[in-house]
Design a protein around this motif. Structure first.
Motif, PDB file in Angstrom:
ATOM      1  N   GLY A   1       0.797  -1.221   0.000  1.00 21.75           N
ATOM      2  CA  GLY A   1       0.000   0.000   0.000  1.00 21.75           C
ATOM      3  C   GLY A   1       0.828   1.268   0.000  1.00 21.75           C
TER       4      GLY A   1
ATOM      5  N   ASN B   1       1.088   2.801  -8.670  1.00 19.20           N
ATOM      6  CA  ASN B   1       1.450   3.368  -7.371  1.00 19.20           C
ATOM      7  C   ASN B   1       2.560   4.412  -7.515  1.00 19.20           C
TER       8      ASN B   1
ATOM      9  N   VAL C   1      -1.064  -4.600   3.122  1.00 15.85           N
ATOM     10  CA  VAL C   1      -2.296  -3.933   3.519  1.00 15.85           C
ATOM     11  C   VAL C   1      -3.353  -5.017   3.707  1.00 15.85           C
TER      12      VAL C   1
END
Length: 349
Positions: free
Chosen positions: A8, A53, A315
């Motif tokens: 994450g 990301n 996560v």
């Protein structure tokens, strides 16, 4: 990048490097702002735009840091911002924000932010965000004595003053306060590994082992003891949308302490922007449980092992942004194997 995504974690990347032809010379920017340099940074954009990301790109870091650079470099930094945003737009890459990281210098901080934000009618030459490297909170300070009350403008901070040792990191409480959360929440701590400038959180030994420093423990404790700001999510979204929808101001002829012009240097990369560069787009790879485990030791301050074996913490439900049937969807996965088997698909971007 796959490990970061599974945990994450998002990446903010400086497209420049200290290598030759890989950054703007702050004192002679007209020499370093050339086709070879722009080709290099476009390749960085091509490669990292493949990862969802990748949060943002820095067009420069502390290029303007004294009187001489402030007179000659601002318009070239702004030109790099324009070229990066134009490349992303023209080549239909994922729209990734482009910003600038400013030096901790009160002589130029505000005027430079206003200049890099302004536009001459084309939003491509306006930064999407402004990072402030602020090292004013040293030792025992407060929201006002440290200057953080002035800092709470549309920016994201890099912090970690080391003039008082050991560092207390009490600015964490201000950075995650409701007052600051109206503009941003969080910041970048300088820096991970101990170097000659003495800002490190850890020592990295020659064998790859990491030894924690007192600064690491203090920062960890401060983060653990500081609650998230009590600001409703809808309020944050509303504030973000209002800021995003604000009209970009037109550029002025004068900005305090800066050498600027209303027109920017012509881009030497127009043909490259139209044709694109031959850069391989990065892609996620499948992960095994063993990939999450570090093979290097993590040591406490006294040299003993720091608890159990270090492992990447996923996560709770790893998710991924995917393009399915022409629409973007957030997909959630219940396990690492499910996550890994899906992120290698070409439908992800």
């Amino acid at each position: 990048m796959t490990l970061l995504a599974a945990a994450g974690i998002f990446l903010v990347l400086d497209v420049n490097s200290p290598l030759e032809n890989s950054h703007i010379n702050r004192y002679e920017p007209w020499n370093s702002y050339n086709k070879e340099y722009l080709t290099r940074i476009f390749k960085v954009v091509e490669q990292f735009s493949g990862y969802n990301n990748t949060l943002a790109f820095f067009a420069g870091n502390e290029v303007i840091n004294d009187e001489k650079s402030a007179l000659v470099s601002p318009k070239f930094v702004k030109a790099v911002v324009r070229d990066l945003k134009s490349y992303i737009e023209y080549n239909k890459l994922r729209k990734i924000p482009v910003g600038y990281s400013a030096a901790d210098d009160l002589n130029y901080r505000v005027s430079l932010a206003k200049y890099l934000e302004c536009s001459n009618g084309d939003s491509s030459d306006s930064i999407d965000f402004y990072g402030v490297n602020s090292y004013q909170w040293c030792g025992k300070q407060s929201f006002h004595t440290s200057g953080y009350s002035i800092l709470s403008i549309n920016s994201a901070p890099r912090f970690g003053c080391n003039e008082v040792q050991p560092r207390l990191f009490e600015e964490i409480q201000a950075i995650y306060s409701e007052t600051m959360a109206q503009v941003f929440c969080g910041g970048l701590v300088y820096e991970y590994s101990q170097e000659p400038n003495n800002y490190g959180l850890v020592n990295v030994n020659s064998d790859g082992a990491v030894k924690l420093r007192q600064d690491f423990i203090t920062l960890k404790d401060q983060l653990a003891d500081t609650p998230d700001p009590d600001l409703p999510k809808q309020s944050r979204i509303k504030s973000f949308r209002q800021n995003s929808a604000s009209a970009i101001p037109f550029c002025k002829d004068f900005y305090q302490g800066l050498g600027v012009t209303t027109s920017l240097p012509a881009s030497p990369a127009e043909s490259i922007i139209r044709q694109g560069v031959a850069g391989q787009k990065g892609s996620f790879v499948p992960l095994l449980e063993s990939d999450l485990e570090s093979h290097f030791q993590v040591l406490s301050q006294d040299g003993s092992n720091y608890g159990k074996q270090v492992k990447v913490s996923l996560v709770p439900r790893p998710n991924h942004l995917a393009l399915r049937s022409g629409k973007w969807e957030i997909l959630e996965f219940d396990s690492l194997s499910e996550f890994s088997s899906n992120i290698s698909s070409d439908s992800f971007s």
